[in-house]
Write a protein that holds these residues in place. Structure first.
Motif, PDB file in Angstrom:
ATOM      1  N   CYS A  73     -20.697  24.916   4.433  1.00  0.00           N
ATOM      2  CA  CYS A  73     -22.134  24.818   4.255  1.00  0.00           C
ATOM      3  C   CYS A  73     -22.668  23.832   5.259  1.00  0.00           C
ATOM      4  O   CYS A  73     -22.035  22.843   5.560  1.00  0.00           O
ATOM      5  CB  CYS A  73     -22.484  24.333   2.846  1.00  0.00           C
ATOM      6  SG  CYS A  73     -22.307  25.610   1.608  1.00  0.00           S
ATOM      7  N   SER A 110     -25.465  31.856   4.480  1.00  0.00           N
ATOM      8  CA  SER A 110     -24.359  31.776   5.430  1.00  0.00           C
ATOM      9  C   SER A 110     -24.177  33.056   6.234  1.00  0.00           C
ATOM     10  O   SER A 110     -23.659  33.013   7.354  1.00  0.00           O
ATOM     11  CB  SER A 110     -23.051  31.422   4.716  1.00  0.00           C
ATOM     12  OG  SER A 110     -22.734  32.376   3.730  1.00  0.00           O
ATOM     13  N   SER A 112     -26.499  27.563   4.995  1.00  0.00           N
ATOM     14  CA  SER A 112     -25.444  28.098   4.142  1.00  0.00           C
ATOM     15  C   SER A 112     -25.603  27.599   2.713  1.00  0.00           C
ATOM     16  O   SER A 112     -26.039  26.484   2.465  1.00  0.00           O
ATOM     17  CB  SER A 112     -24.076  27.679   4.677  1.00  0.00           C
ATOM     18  OG  SER A 112     -23.839  28.257   5.938  1.00  0.00           O
ATOM     19  N   SER A 117     -21.018  24.459   9.216  1.00  0.00           N
ATOM     20  CA  SER A 117     -21.477  25.821   9.478  1.00  0.00           C
ATOM     21  C   SER A 117     -21.908  25.968  10.923  1.00  0.00           C
ATOM     22  O   SER A 117     -22.382  25.028  11.557  1.00  0.00           O
ATOM     23  CB  SER A 117     -22.649  26.166   8.566  1.00  0.00           C
ATOM     24  OG  SER A 117     -22.203  26.443   7.275  1.00  0.00           O
TER      25      SER A 117
END
Length: 318
Positions: free
Chosen positions: A23, A82, A109, A291
């Motif tokens: 994330c 995501s 995300s 991410s």
């Protein structure tokens, strides 16, 4: 996305359903979160011919000549979770190359629709400067593309603990209400010059296929109710004869066959859409703690980006 999957579909599934690390921020700055283990694929490796192999899905993206049909190059804002995070660079390139589009992306995300709503404050994974309304006021886009898997577990704080496994109808009711609220906030921020909202339909969910089917139905209903558009990117990563059947690999499209970097098993005429250890995402590179846009050629991402680009092109030509 990429967080705990609390689907409540049995101990075996739950143990294998620690979703899918990384994330974080959309390049322009968000939170970095630790990667989580990714689940082993639960389904068969192949499930027939892909919907992306039909004639209307073979082209790489609308050609640059299609831009001559537009009064101006469209300006596109891309928001999402995501899946949008990993797709964003490929989609931007296709929109720019095919339509001459101006483009801004701000995915995060782990998010769902409510994260992009004003008023969620500290309970949101999206900072105020990247809320949908704030970005619409700043960017004045012609199209706002929304791509959300529909997180159904208890991670996303702004969902107030409403999860698919514990309260299915409440989950869908809340999701539909958030879709309406997000459209309202986008339109209010835009004023008289409202953008067209493009709802991206999601691909098959191997754990709860009916959930994704209903989430896609909510997107389609919201598009009809508010003069929006639908991009069925999920069909491009599903078997041609089974829209909601998950497959790790599918037959290569004509484009993939001509461009072997996108046909991962050319000797068998098949290509990988997912990694073997991640049944949700389409980036063929391993997940990382932070991410990022997908750094490698990934057929599933390219297929979905082409479907979104076609939806924007069709909306611009109408």
């Amino acid at each position: 996305m990429r967080r705990l999957w609390g689907m409540g579909v049995g101990a075996g599934v739950l143990a294998g359903a620690l979703l899918l690390g990384a994330c974080g921020d959309p390049g322009s700055g968000g939170e970095t979160r630790a990667a989580a283990p990714v689940p082993k694929r639960p389904g068969p490796a192949d499930a027939g011919q892909s919907g992306a192999d039909r004639p209307d899905a073979r082209s790489p993206a609308p050609s640059s000549t299609s831009a001559t049909r537009h009064r101006k190059a469209p300006k596109v804002l891309y928001l999402g979770d995501s899946l949008a995070m990993e797709n964003q660079d490929v989609l931007g390139a296709q929109l720019k190359d095919g339509l001459g589009a101006r483009y801004r992306s701000a995915p995060y995300s782990g998010t769902t629709l409510c994260d992009y709503l004003d008023g969620t404050g500290k309970d949101s994974l999206v900072p105020d400067r990247h809320k949908a309304a704030a970005l619409v006021r700043a960017e004045r886009p012609d199209y706002v593309v929304l791509q959300f898997w529909g997180n159904a577990w208890g991670y996303t704080p702004c969902m107030d603990g409403i999860t698919y496994d514990k309260a299915r109808e409440k989950y869908f009711d809340r999701y539909a209400a958030d879709a309406r609220a997000l459209v309202g906030q986008i339109n209010s921020a835009a004023g008289a010059d409202r953008p067209r909202i493009v709802w991206v339909l999601q691909g098959p969910d191997p754990i709860t296929p009916d959930r994704v089917r209903r989430v896609n139905g909510l997107y389609q209903a919201q598009a009809r109710a508010s003069n929006g558009l639908v991009a069925d990117a999920g069909r491009a990563v599903a078997p041609a004869s089974a829209r909601y059947t998950w497959a790790e690999k599918l037959p290569c499209t004509a484009y993939e066959t001509k461009n072997p970097a996108y046909c991962t098993e050319p000797g068998r005429g098949r290509t990988a859409l997912h990694r073997g250890d991640d049944y949700l995402h389409f980036c063929l590179a391993p997940t990382t703690a932070k991410s990022r846009p997908c750094p490698v050629r990934s057929p599933g991402i390219r297929r979905m980006a082409a479907a979104i680009t076609r939806a924007v092109a069709d909306g611009s030509a109408s």
